[in-house]
Design an enzyme around this catalytic site. Structure first.
Site, short mmCIF file in Angstrom:
data_model
loop_
_atom_site.label_atom_id
_atom_site.label_comp_id
_atom_site.label_asym_id
_atom_site.label_seq_id
_atom_site.Cartn_x
_atom_site.Cartn_y
_atom_site.Cartn_z
N SER A 138 0.85 -1.66 -0.39
CA SER A 138 0.39 -0.25 0.69
C SER A 138 1.18 1.24 -0.16
O SER A 138 0.38 2.47 -0.08
CB SER A 138 -0.71 -0.17 1.38
N GLY A 331 -4.16 -2.37 -0.88
CA GLY A 331 -3.20 -1.55 -2.40
C GLY A 331 -2.92 -0.23 -2.32
O GLY A 331 -3.21 0.53 -1.62
N GLY A 333 -2.72 3.47 -4.50
CA GLY A 333 -3.04 4.24 -5.73
C GLY A 333 -4.41 5.14 -5.01
O GLY A 333 -4.69 4.52 -4.50
N CYS A 360 -9.54 -1.91 2.72
CA CYS A 360 -8.38 -0.75 2.22
C CYS A 360 -8.53 -0.11 0.98
O CYS A 360 -10.19 0.06 1.02
CB CYS A 360 -6.93 -1.32 2.83
N ASN A 402 -3.11 2.42 6.81
CA ASN A 402 -2.93 3.33 5.57
C ASN A 402 -3.06 3.86 4.97
O ASN A 402 -3.41 2.98 3.37
CB ASN A 402 -1.90 2.45 5.84
N HIS A 444 -7.16 -1.91 8.98
CA HIS A 444 -6.39 -3.42 9.43
C HIS A 444 -6.39 -4.16 9.56
O HIS A 444 -6.06 -4.01 11.10
CB HIS A 444 -4.85 -2.80 8.67
N GLU A 446 -5.53 -7.01 9.65
CA GLU A 446 -4.97 -8.16 10.09
C GLU A 446 -3.28 -7.95 10.84
O GLU A 446 -2.62 -8.50 11.50
CB GLU A 446 -4.55 -8.82 8.47
#
Length: 472
Positions: A138, A331, A333, A360, A402, A444, A446
């Site tokens: 990411s 990911g 962008g 995300c 993030n 996130h 995880e």
């Protein structure tokens, strides 16, 4: 000549008066005094109220945060405005040049900066997990600043990589890298970065840099090496200004896997290795827009047999694998740039009635597939200890995040509900369809932020698959 922040506040009439004048709280004014600078967006109104010129609001070049002393190096200046001069502070071997002309001097480490050492400068508040952060796909297209000063102190090891490659363009830290002191370490951060062709710079006043990003928003930064005591600051700044930025960039293609593969490893459980896996298994296809390995571990530990497919995989190809559920990964962008090929695939899966779970970027793409829009955040959320509220239960989760883009809640259709919100800025952190078996979160789960506050989301996905299978 610049006036001090204290003098400016006194001229305006005190902290309460300047806070009311600029529409901020007194806590913000306290931070201005601490940082010795007032955000540029407030300069016009402050200048009028204080009866001073804008030039007098310009902060003087800072030399308050030099590099740590060492026997062979003298402290160097950490920040100045860019100019055509080639004077370099004594001891500096690298510089971070921002698009606004600010220069942060420091000591280079890792790989020598090359053309790819340019990207959007961002900051992460995580105190641990720097290796996981650097290998998180990411962060593609970004130069990472860590607000925690001691980076590199536990070294690196092969187990903590979240992907095969480092997607980040560069690393910015405050303190010198030290020799690793951890029983799991197999290599120093400096050597690890060299092997992966990633440059870094230490000795930077990361507090000043973070405040600049926080108050002025994201901008481009270029990490450059100093050669023979010389540096062309103008050329570096021109390169930063010319870089297009992350808006409109489809970076998922650059970090996704080349071909499908299966994943079978569960989450770690010291000292045995990994936790035992549930006996009941569900067939799940994970679309890799930049997937982190620990997400795949969590899916496996929740009871999924995982097949990972590239980001550009079509709905027909996904459905041909006969999944019981489809996962949309994190990911990098702009989600609007990835949407042209991702949204039709997701829409095809939704129309087939397959349960979907996104994280995300996967969250943002699911929102677009359901009819919503996304936008770029002013600062973005990166790091740990970010509070998120589950609207249905009222529970507050401590999360790791993030992302620089977010889902626009105002654009959500009537059959999509908000499930989670950020307690920092009230931006969207989760959605769920009221007519389709699909949900997603921005953060996130995880990343062990709570450390296990959010693992229930993987269990919710499995429960959704099971209930959908019974209904069918």
């Amino acid at each position: 000549m610049s006036l001090s922040v204290e003098a400016i506040i006194e001229r305006v009439g005190g902290p309460e008066k300047i806070a009311a004048l600029t529409g901020v709280g007194t806590e913000a004014v306290r931070k201005w005094r601490q940082a010795r600078t007032i955000p540029p967006k407030h300069w016009p109104v402050v200048a009028r109220a204080a009866g001073i010129s804008l030039d007098e609001l310009q902060p003087e070049a800072s030399s308050s945060s030099p590099l740590p002393e060492s026997p062979n190096r003298k402290p160097i200046m950490s920040e100045q405005r860019a100019s055509t001069a080639t004077d370099v502070p004594e001891g500096a071997t690298a510089a971070l040049v921002l698009a606004d002309g600010t220069v942060f001097w420091g000591i280079g480490f890792g790989a020598a900066p090359a053309d790819e050492a340019i990207g959007e400068i961002c900051f992460s508040t995580s105190m641990t997990g720097y290796q996981e952060t650097l290998t998180d796909p990411s962060f593609a297209g970004q130069v990472i600043t860590f607000t925690f000063p001691h980076i590199g102190n536990v070294g690196t090891n092969i187990e903590d990589d979240e992907a095969l490659r480092v997607a980040a363009r560069g690393l910015v830290v405050k303190q010198d890298l030290t020799e690793p002191a951890n029983w799991r370490s197999t290599e120093s951060l400096d050597a690890w970065l060299k092997e992966r062709n990633v440059p870094g710079i230490c000795g930077v006043d990361t507090r000043a840099l973070t405040l600049r990003i926080r108050d002025g928003g994201p901008q481009t930064a270029v990490l450059v090496a100093i050669s023979n005591g010389q540096i062309d600051l103008d050329a570096a700044r021109e390169k930063a200004v010319a870089w297009p930025g992350l808006e409109g960039m489809d970076l998922a293609r650059t970090v996704t896997c080349d071909k499908p593969y299966t994943w079978s490893e569960g989450v770690w459980d010291w000292p045995s290795g990994t936790k035992p896996l549930p006996t009941k298994r569900r067939k799940v296809v994970a679309v890799d827009y930049g997937a982190k390995r620990n997400i795949l571990r969590c899916l496996t530990s929740a009871g999924c047999d995982v097949t990972v497919v590239p980001a550009t995989t079509s709905a027909e190809e996904i459905l041909a694998l006969k999944p019981e559920g489809v996962f949309l990964s994190n990911g990098p962008g702009d989600p609007a740039a990835t949407a042209p090929y991702a949204v039709p695939a997701i829409r095809g899966v939704l129309d087939a009635g397959i349960p979907v779970f996104g994280i995300c970027l996967g969250h943002q793409l699911l929102a677009q597939a359901l009819g919503a829009k996304t936008y770029k955040l002013a600062q973005g959320h990166r790091g740990a200890n970010q509070p998120v509220k589950d609207i249905e239960t009222g529970k507050v989760e401590i999360t790791s995040q993030n992302h620089g883009f977010a889902v626009d809640e105002k654009s959500l259709p009537n059959d999509v509900k908000v499930t989670h919100i950020s307690l920092f800025d009230k931006s969207n952190e989760g959605i769920a369809s009221t007519t389709l078996p699909a949900f997603s979160v921005q953060y996130h789960p995880e990343a062990s932020p709570g450390p296990s506050d959010s693992f229930y989301l993987f269990e919710r996905f499995v429960a959704l698959i099971d209930s959908h299978g019974k209904a069918a």
